[in-house]
Design a protein around this motif. Structure first.
Motif, PDB file in Angstrom:
ATOM      1  N   SER A  64       0.793  -1.232   0.000  1.00  0.00           N
ATOM      2  CA  SER A  64       0.000   0.000   0.000  1.00  0.00           C
ATOM      3  C   SER A  64       0.826   1.284   0.000  1.00  0.00           C
ATOM      4  O   SER A  64       0.323   2.331  -0.373  1.00  0.00           O
ATOM      5  N   GLN A  65       2.084   1.248   0.428  1.00  0.00           N
ATOM      6  CA  GLN A  65       2.878   2.464   0.485  1.00  0.00           C
ATOM      7  C   GLN A  65       4.073   2.432  -0.456  1.00  0.00           C
ATOM      8  O   GLN A  65       5.029   3.190  -0.305  1.00  0.00           O
ATOM      9  N   ASP A  66       4.014   1.568  -1.443  1.00  0.00           N
ATOM     10  CA  ASP A  66       5.108   1.477  -2.403  1.00  0.00           C
ATOM     11  C   ASP A  66       5.336   2.780  -3.154  1.00  0.00           C
ATOM     12  O   ASP A  66       6.445   3.064  -3.593  1.00  0.00           O
ATOM     13  N   LEU A  88       5.690   5.574  -2.072  1.00  0.00           N
ATOM     14  CA  LEU A  88       6.584   6.461  -1.329  1.00  0.00           C
ATOM     15  C   LEU A  88       8.056   6.216  -1.640  1.00  0.00           C
ATOM     16  O   LEU A  88       8.903   7.032  -1.300  1.00  0.00           O
TER      17      LEU A  88
END
Length: 59
Positions: free
Chosen positions: A47-49, A51
């Protein structure tokens, strides 16, 4: 708790407790409704790739 010597709130049940069978039926209906509304989303692991860059460092 009081306000100026008078009760501020009165807690009362909004409905008499239901029997075990009625409670189970209600919970099953809620679960079925929630399952019907659930949408598949991105994996939490990914979900935070956005970033991070290809080198694994923050962008």
């Amino acid at each position: 708790m009081t306000r100026h010597g008078h009760a501020a709130v009165r807690l009362v049940p909004i409905k008499a407790p239901t029997d075990r069978k009625s409670r189970r039926t209600l919970l099953e209906a809620v679960r079925a409704s929630a399952a019907a509304k659930a949408a598949a989303g991105p994996s939490a692991a990914r979900s935070q790739d956005f970033l991070y860059g290809d080198d694994g460092l923050p962008e």
